[in-house]
Design an enzyme around this catalytic site. Structure first.
Site, PDB file in Angstrom:
ATOM      1  N   CYS A 381       0.838  -1.207   0.000  1.00 47.54           N
ATOM      2  CA  CYS A 381       0.000   0.000   0.000  1.00 47.54           C
ATOM      3  C   CYS A 381       0.877   1.264   0.000  1.00 47.54           C
ATOM      4  O   CYS A 381       1.512   1.567  -1.002  1.00 47.54           O
ATOM      5  CB  CYS A 381      -0.969  -0.029   1.168  1.00 47.54           C
ATOM      6  SG  CYS A 381      -2.335   1.146   0.991  1.00 47.54           S
ATOM      7  N   HIS A 507      -3.595  -5.152  -0.017  1.00 51.80           N
ATOM      8  CA  HIS A 507      -3.184  -5.664   1.293  1.00 51.80           C
ATOM      9  C   HIS A 507      -3.244  -7.194   1.298  1.00 51.80           C
ATOM     10  O   HIS A 507      -4.240  -7.789   1.745  1.00 51.80           O
ATOM     11  CB  HIS A 507      -4.090  -5.103   2.394  1.00 51.80           C
ATOM     12  CG  HIS A 507      -3.857  -3.661   2.689  1.00 51.80           C
ATOM     13  ND1 HIS A 507      -2.950  -3.228   3.634  1.00 51.80           N
ATOM     14  CD2 HIS A 507      -4.397  -2.542   2.142  1.00 51.80           C
ATOM     15  CE1 HIS A 507      -2.948  -1.905   3.672  1.00 51.80           C
ATOM     16  NE2 HIS A 507      -3.815  -1.462   2.774  1.00 51.80           N
ATOM     17  N   GLU A 509      -1.887  -9.232   3.240  1.00 54.80           N
ATOM     18  CA  GLU A 509      -1.885  -9.799   4.586  1.00 54.80           C
ATOM     19  C   GLU A 509      -3.272 -10.207   5.058  1.00 54.80           C
ATOM     20  O   GLU A 509      -3.409 -11.031   5.980  1.00 54.80           O
ATOM     21  CB  GLU A 509      -1.263  -8.815   5.587  1.00 54.80           C
ATOM     22  CG  GLU A 509      -2.060  -7.563   5.883  1.00 54.80           C
ATOM     23  CD  GLU A 509      -1.765  -6.394   4.955  1.00 54.80           C
ATOM     24  OE1 GLU A 509      -2.016  -5.239   5.346  1.00 54.80           O
ATOM     25  OE2 GLU A 509      -1.278  -6.647   3.836  1.00 54.80           O
TER      26      GLU A 509
END
Length: 548
Positions: A381, A507, A509
């Site tokens: 990001c 993102h 994650e």
């Protein structure tokens, strides 16, 4: 009928209700049940999207674009529960809905009150997750019993058992049994008081999960059972886990919590297979190597601000049988001390997301260090945006390049505001959010990692790579290898000449699991292991790092 489990917390905050709820969901799911999960938060903010990471931790983003509490990350990592915007409600959302109904005249001139109007709204959002295909709904109540903000939620779940029948509801209370060193003993009185507060409002816990740093003797468990009016077998010891949070489900299973829940709710369950989870813990305990990763961010002082990042690094470590030593470093520290002093000896460097100008130059210097030293680099990001700024300034010859977020008058706006964001005035829930598709350049490192030519990842941003500079970047060696399907938005950049340099606008994650590491995190750790094995003569910073 769908069964409901309510998880409350007492004595102190941060006992791990989210982790406990996720572990219960996992155990029931592994026994063949369809589980839905939900968290009700007592704060008045409408959603976590505008809250400071220093106070609240990370904002977890769901597939549908909902900005939610970080505990929903635990739910997704431990279970396959489908999470949507109905999986996280705050006091602000509840009251906003009630007020909007009053404004539309739905209460026909009645005086709007906490009981029944607010509590009815809370019960309504709990019922949203029930259905013919859902066996169990687990609802975690945020905050601590005794907090004034939590009272409407506790009153609502008290009423809920009357509405659906006590045989369809189960209350689990997570509490603390502290050890007093001066007295040399565990103290059960805080738990007794906490349960007493619940009973005063009409909730009798069915199961107590007692957090403790030491084993709880049988006589203490008997005392808790007697004074809290629960069976002895319903007093579950949950000792602190120094090794890994992934021990929690197995610990609860060994205490027969899932069997107790099944019996109490009359659930028809099978036997569970947790071999993959045991293998996960075996890999964690028996790594083949140890590597060090620097996470250079704006919120390094608050570990929960990058919770999913750290968990994803651990997942990749599990996949490669590597112990990951993570050092969180404030990007402002890099500005003060320079990257050489702070980053020497690391096997990989990750720069995560964030907002605002503070610490940006430290991130840019970190990325320059990683690029010039050939250290595996992963930008996420804002980390991608800083990678673009660094490359523009130091490779592409655009010395004053910047993002318009930090310098509206920059002569080279290599990062600029998304077109649809230019008319936005509200801050909450207005970014580019949730799952978005992307296509990958064949034979790129990104395509090799995903083993696919397309992907879907979750986003949370307002700024994007400026397409005006694409060709100029490509000419100097930074390639765009992932874009939106229409080619207008840049999703991934990489430097093929570097050992491993990938930065993404999304993102990743949020889609990593302990038993299924995200491919980009997996390849990043693989590159870090490769560097470690070829640079083992270089002094490592990992010896003094805390374990993730």
């Amino acid at each position: 009928m769908t069964k409901h489990i309510f998880v409350t917390g007492g004595v102190v905050s941060s006992l791990g209700k989210g982790l406990t709820s996720a572990s219960i969901g996992m155990l029931l799911e592994r026994r063949g049940l369809c589980v839905r999960m939900q968290k009700l938060d007592p704060y008045i903010n409408v959603d976590p999207g505008t809250m400071s990471p220093f106070q609240h931790g990370e904002v977890y983003v769901l597939e549908d674009g909902s900005e939610t509490d970080l505990d929903l990350g635990h739910y997704e990592r431990f279970t396959h529960s489908v999470l949507t915007r109905d999986s996280n409600y705050t006091t602000g959302q509840i009251y906003l809905s009630v007020i909007n109904k009053e404004r539309r005249g739905e209460f026909l001139g009645k005086t709007v009150q906490v009981i029944p109007h607010v509590t009815n709204e809370i019960k309504k959002v709990i019922q949203k997750l029930a259905g013919s295909e859902t066996d169990v709904v687990i609802t975690e109540i945020g905050g601590t019993v005794g907090d004034i903000e939590s009272q409407p939620f506790l009153e609502a779940i008290r009423q809920f058992s009357i509405d659906v029948g006590k045989e369809n509801c189960l209350y689990i209370h997570l509490t603390l049994v502290p050890y007093l060193k001066a007295a040399g003993e565990l103290k059960t009185k805080p738990t007794q008081h906490s349960v007493g507060q619940l009973r005063e409002i009409g909730i009798q816990p069915d199961i107590l999960i007692c957090r403790s740093e030491r084993p709880i003797p049988r006589e203490d468990r008997e005392k808790i059972a007697l004074f809290c009016n629960v069976p002895l077998q319903a007093v579950i010891e949950e000792r602190d886990k120094d090794f890994s949070i992934y021990e929690v489900p197995l610990s609860l299973m060994e205490n027969e919590l899932d069997e107790l829940i099944a019996q109490r709710l009359g659930l028809n369950v099978g036997t569970h297979d947790l071999e993959d989870w045991r293998d996960l813990l075996h890999r964690l305990r028996n790594p083949d190597c140890e590597i060090s990763i620097a996470v250079v961010g704006k919120y390094a002082r608050h570990r929960d601000a990058y919770k999913s990042i750290y968990e994803s690094l651990d997942h990749a470590g599990i996949a490669h049988r590597a112990q990951i030593r993570i050092q969180s470093i404030e990007s402002e520290q890099i500005e003060r001390e320079g990257p050489e002093r702070s980053l020497g000896g690391f096997d990989g460097i990750l720069v995560p997301g964030g907002f605002g100008e503070r610490g940006i130059e430290g991130k840019v210097e970190t990325i320059r260090f990683a690029r010039e030293k050939g250290i595996p680099f992963f930008g996420i990001c804002l980390g991608m945006q800083c990678a673009v700024i660094e490359f523009a300034r130091n490779v592409a010859g655009l010395a004053e390049a910047n993002s318009t977020e930090f310098d509206k008058d920059t002569p080279h706006p290599v990062i600029c505001l998304l077109d649809e964001q230019k008319t936005m005035t509200d801050k909450g829930g207005t970014m580019r959010l949730g799952a978005q598709p992307a296509v990958l350049t064949p034979e790129s490192r990104a395509a090799e990692a995903y083993q696919a030519e397309s992907l879907s990842e979750r986003h949370r941003h307002r700024y994007e790579f400026n397409n005006t500079y694409r060709q100029q970047f490509a000419a100097h060696g930074m390639l765009v290898t992932g874009t939106s399907p229409d080619g207008k938005l840049v999703e991934i950049v990489e430097i093929p000449s570097h050992p491993w340099f990938i930065a993404v606008q999304f993102h990743p994650e949020f889609k990593s699991k302990p038993t299924d590491a995200h491919p980009l995190f997996s390849r990043f750790i693989q590159a870090a292991i490769r560097r470690h094995s070829t640079h083992d003569d270089v002094p490592s910073a990992s010896s003094s790092l805390p374990t993730s």
